[in-house]
Write a protein that holds these residues in place. Structure first.
Motif, PDB file in Angstrom:
ATOM      1  N   VAL A 192       3.171   5.904   2.103  1.00  0.00           N
ATOM      2  CA  VAL A 192       4.063   8.067   1.980  1.00  0.00           C
ATOM      3  C   VAL A 192       2.730   8.335   2.408  1.00  0.00           C
ATOM      4  O   VAL A 192       3.902   9.217   3.614  1.00  0.00           O
ATOM      5  N   ALA A 193       2.030   8.638   3.030  1.00  0.00           N
ATOM      6  CA  ALA A 193       1.541   9.554   3.653  1.00  0.00           C
ATOM      7  C   ALA A 193       2.285   9.019   5.415  1.00  0.00           C
ATOM      8  O   ALA A 193       2.012   9.967   6.051  1.00  0.00           O
ATOM      9  N   VAL A 238       4.727   4.933  -9.629  1.00  0.00           N
ATOM     10  CA  VAL A 238       4.809   6.061  -9.103  1.00  0.00           C
ATOM     11  C   VAL A 238       4.354   7.583  -9.021  1.00  0.00           C
ATOM     12  O   VAL A 238       3.988   8.384  -8.209  1.00  0.00           O
ATOM     13  N   GLU A 273       2.398  13.658  -4.235  1.00  0.00           N
ATOM     14  CA  GLU A 273       2.305  13.199  -2.678  1.00  0.00           C
ATOM     15  C   GLU A 273       4.112  13.501  -2.063  1.00  0.00           C
ATOM     16  O   GLU A 273       4.797  13.176  -1.045  1.00  0.00           O
ATOM     17  N   TYR A 328       1.142   8.453 -10.018  1.00  0.00           N
ATOM     18  CA  TYR A 328      -0.158   8.698  -9.378  1.00  0.00           C
ATOM     19  C   TYR A 328      -0.038   9.054  -8.263  1.00  0.00           C
ATOM     20  O   TYR A 328      -0.544  10.493  -7.606  1.00  0.00           O
ATOM     21  N   LEU A 329       1.486   8.680  -7.687  1.00  0.00           N
ATOM     22  CA  LEU A 329       1.782   9.736  -6.361  1.00  0.00           C
ATOM     23  C   LEU A 329       2.764  10.844  -6.233  1.00  0.00           C
ATOM     24  O   LEU A 329       3.007  11.538  -5.616  1.00  0.00           O
ATOM     25  N   HIS A 375       0.525  -1.040  -0.324  1.00  0.00           N
ATOM     26  CA  HIS A 375      -0.083   0.139  -0.123  1.00  0.00           C
ATOM     27  C   HIS A 375       1.130   0.617  -0.095  1.00  0.00           C
ATOM     28  O   HIS A 375       1.365   1.632   0.948  1.00  0.00           O
ATOM     29  N   LEU A 376       1.309   1.448  -0.609  1.00  0.00           N
ATOM     30  CA  LEU A 376       2.401   2.422  -1.036  1.00  0.00           C
ATOM     31  C   LEU A 376       2.301   4.125  -0.642  1.00  0.00           C
ATOM     32  O   LEU A 376       2.582   4.681  -0.444  1.00  0.00           O
ATOM     33  N   GLU A 377       0.680   4.197  -1.561  1.00  0.00           N
ATOM     34  CA  GLU A 377       0.539   5.255  -0.757  1.00  0.00           C
ATOM     35  C   GLU A 377       0.237   6.132   0.494  1.00  0.00           C
ATOM     36  O   GLU A 377      -0.036   6.793   0.904  1.00  0.00           O
ATOM     37  N   ARG A 378      -0.640   4.398   1.095  1.00  0.00           N
ATOM     38  CA  ARG A 378      -0.753   4.537   2.376  1.00  0.00           C
ATOM     39  C   ARG A 378       0.691   4.219   3.111  1.00  0.00           C
ATOM     40  O   ARG A 378       0.975   5.185   4.639  1.00  0.00           O
TER      41      ARG A 378
END
Ligand code: DX5
Ligand code: ZN
Length: 220
Positions: free
Chosen positions: A102-103, A125, A131, A127-128, A97-100
């Motif tokens: 990173v957040a 990467v 961020e 879409y991210l 869960h790369l977005e999680r």
């Protein structure tokens, strides 16, 4: 050519004198230190973890550019942040869960970055990008210092740099692996802002003069 930051990889420093090495870097005018964390699973090598980084944090105010080559880095983000990591870079290949992830790095107060292995497409990467503070394009397969630069990765740097421009974003682009004065100009021209160098840096003291060699190489 554009200015760039040189982030020396401590993997090639003298591990018995890391505090002295960090002091020598600061004295030579360097501002970043690249810390390669390896777990023997994501990569076939083991280096050091949060306790060593915490000890170094007590003796250095360099910017700790922390490259996590570990499986499921989400398990250890707080530990690395507490140890004093300023930037935390996770591999896209190592976390589901790369977005999680990173957040969570952002929430902990560190600068989030994502690394891509040579065979990983930029789409991992894309879409991210809004961020992220940095994207690390690996220019060798991670695991060891002293490997040869993979030339096909230069095109990834160019493509990512164009994407950044088109989308009006400002994340940094870092390259790591086989970086030398010989390929510095091409990397900077392709859009790299942060160059990691291990063997081609630490193998050639004094560090101030070596930094000058990289800067002179970029100007050619
Ligand atoms: C590779 C590490 C690099 C490495 C670079 O697995 O992530 O940071 O230390 O070393 P050189 O510059 O010698 O390729
Ligand atoms: Zn690295």
């Amino acid at each position: 050519t554009a200015p760039f930051i040189l982030s020396p990889s401590l993997l090639s420093a003298d591990f018995s004198r890391l505090a002295d090495e960090l002091a020598a870097l600061a004295a030579a005018g360097l501002t970043w230190a690249h810390l390669d964390v390896m777990d023997g699973l994501f990569v076939p090598n083991i280096t050091f973890g949060p306790p060593v980084i915490a000890a170094l944090r007590r003796v250095s105010s360099l910017y700790f550019d922390t490259h996590l080559m570990i499986e499921r880095p989400e398990r250890y983000l707080a530990a690395f942040r507490d140890a004093g990591a300023d930037l935390i870079c996770v591999h896209a290949e190592a976390t589901v869960h790369l977005e999680r992830t990173v957040a969570e790095i952002r929430r902990l107060g560190a600068a989030p970055a994502v690394a891509l292995n040579p065979a990983t497409h930029l789409s991992a990467v894309e879409y991210l990008l809004p961020e992220l503070d940095m994207v690390l394009i690996m220019t060798v397969n991670p695991g060891f210092g002293g490997q040869s630069f993979l030339p096909f990765c230069l095109e990834k740097v160019r493509t990512l740099s164009a994407m950044r421009r088109e989308r009006g974003l400002s994340f940094r682009i870092q390259v790591d692996g086989g970086v030398t004065p010989g390929n510095t100009a091409a990397l900077v021209a392709a859009g790299a802002d942060v160059l990691v160098s291990g063997s081609a840096f630490f193998g050639h003291p004094p560090y101030k003069e070596r930094l000058d060699v990289f800067h002179a190489a970029a100007a050619t």
